[in-house]
Every structure is written in structure tokens, then in C-alpha cells.
Write an enzyme that holds these catalytic residues in place. Structure first.
Site, PDB file in Angstrom:
ATOM      1  N   GLU A 126      61.446  56.661  21.880  1.00 20.06           N
ATOM      2  CA  GLU A 126      61.372  55.296  22.392  1.00 20.06           C
ATOM      3  C   GLU A 126      60.679  55.206  23.744  1.00 20.06           C
ATOM      4  O   GLU A 126      60.066  54.185  24.051  1.00 20.06           O
ATOM      5  CB  GLU A 126      62.775  54.697  22.475  1.00 20.06           C
ATOM      6  CG  GLU A 126      63.421  54.520  21.112  1.00 20.06           C
ATOM      7  CD  GLU A 126      64.822  53.957  21.185  1.00 20.06           C
ATOM      8  OE1 GLU A 126      65.251  53.511  22.265  1.00 20.06           O
ATOM      9  OE2 GLU A 126      65.504  53.979  20.144  1.00 20.06           O
ATOM     10  N   HIS A 173      62.314  63.577  27.662  1.00 20.96           N
ATOM     11  CA  HIS A 173      63.698  63.493  28.113  1.00 20.96           C
ATOM     12  C   HIS A 173      64.610  64.170  27.101  1.00 20.96           C
ATOM     13  O   HIS A 173      64.338  64.170  25.909  1.00 20.96           O
ATOM     14  CB  HIS A 173      64.139  62.044  28.353  1.00 20.96           C
ATOM     15  CG  HIS A 173      63.954  61.126  27.193  1.00 20.96           C
ATOM     16  ND1 HIS A 173      62.721  60.671  26.770  1.00 20.96           N
ATOM     17  CD2 HIS A 173      64.860  60.556  26.364  1.00 20.96           C
ATOM     18  CE1 HIS A 173      62.872  59.859  25.731  1.00 20.96           C
ATOM     19  NE2 HIS A 173      64.169  59.783  25.455  1.00 20.96           N
TER      20      HIS A 173
END
Length: 127
Positions: A105, A110
Site C-alpha cells: 500500500e 516497511h
């Protein structure tokens, strides 16, 4: 392999201090903060401070110092959140998503560190 990095993604803006976050830990090369929509009692995101889009990009292009600092910060988060089995925790899940098939997204690498409950099966089985 070269990747085009979007300087306006939400994590880049967090790193510049334009968007607040709930910081858990930080070092020279990485930042860890609580997910704003947690999927577990403990849900922390760890991001490198460098401009890396995905695990693939980070693994291929980050310096040894950046990689070591990122991994050490992950270990610090696991310990301080009480998730690691070495600290008496019951374990955790670490997940990163990449590209459209991985349902990424935010186009900044991350790692989600989640724990505090049984996480269930990793993927649903399909016939």
C-alpha cells in the site's frame, strides 16, 4: 536494478516530520512506530530512513550499515514489545509486502512486526 521513489509517500513525509507518528524506537538508519490501524495488540512498522521502495530494493541497494541498523532496530522492537521468545514472549509475525501482487500500500519498504495474540494461518488455502 533501479527503482523510482515517490518522495510524497506517507512514510517519506513521516521521516521529514510532516506527519506525526507514535515512535517506538529509532536509530541513525531506521524508524519504528505504531501502525495507525493495528491488526494485533502489538503492531509496529519498521522503516529505513533511506529511499527504498521494497524489500527487494533495500536488500539489493542499502549499505551494510543501513541493513544492520534496520535489523537491530527490529530486534529492539521485538524485545521492548515483549514478543520475542528469548524474552519470555510467545512469538510474533514479521511481514513485508511488495508490489501489486503483494498488495503493497505504501511505496516505501516497511516491515510489520505483529504479536500479542495468536496470528492464525499465514495464508488461506485455496483449491
Amino acid at each position: 536494478m533501479a527503482f523510482d521513489y515517490d518522495d510524497q509517500n506517507i512514510f517519506a513525509r513521516i521521516l521529514r516530520g510532516e506527519i506525526p507518528n507514535d515512535t517506538v524506537a529509532e536509530n541513525d538508519h531506521a524508524l519504528a512506530f505504531r501502525d495507525i490501524t493495528p491488526q494485533a495488540p502489538s503492531h509496529v512498522l519498521v522503516i529505513p530512513k533511506g529511499k527504498y521502495i521494497s524489500f527487494e530494493d533495500f536488500s539489493a541497494n542499502a549499505s551494510a550499515d543501513e541493513i544492520a541498523a534496520f535489523m537491530r532496530l527490529c530486534a529492539e522492537v521485538i524485545a521492548t514489545e515483549g514478543l520475542g521468545q528469548a524474552n519470555g514472549g510467545n512469538g510474533f509475525r514479521a511481514i513485508t509486502n511488495a508490489g501489486s501482487d503483494g498488495v503493497q500500500e505504501v511505496p516505501h519498504f516497511h516491515l510489520h512486526i505483529m504479536g500479542g495474540r495468536v496470528m492464525g494461518p499465514m495464508l488461506s488455502r485455496r483449491g
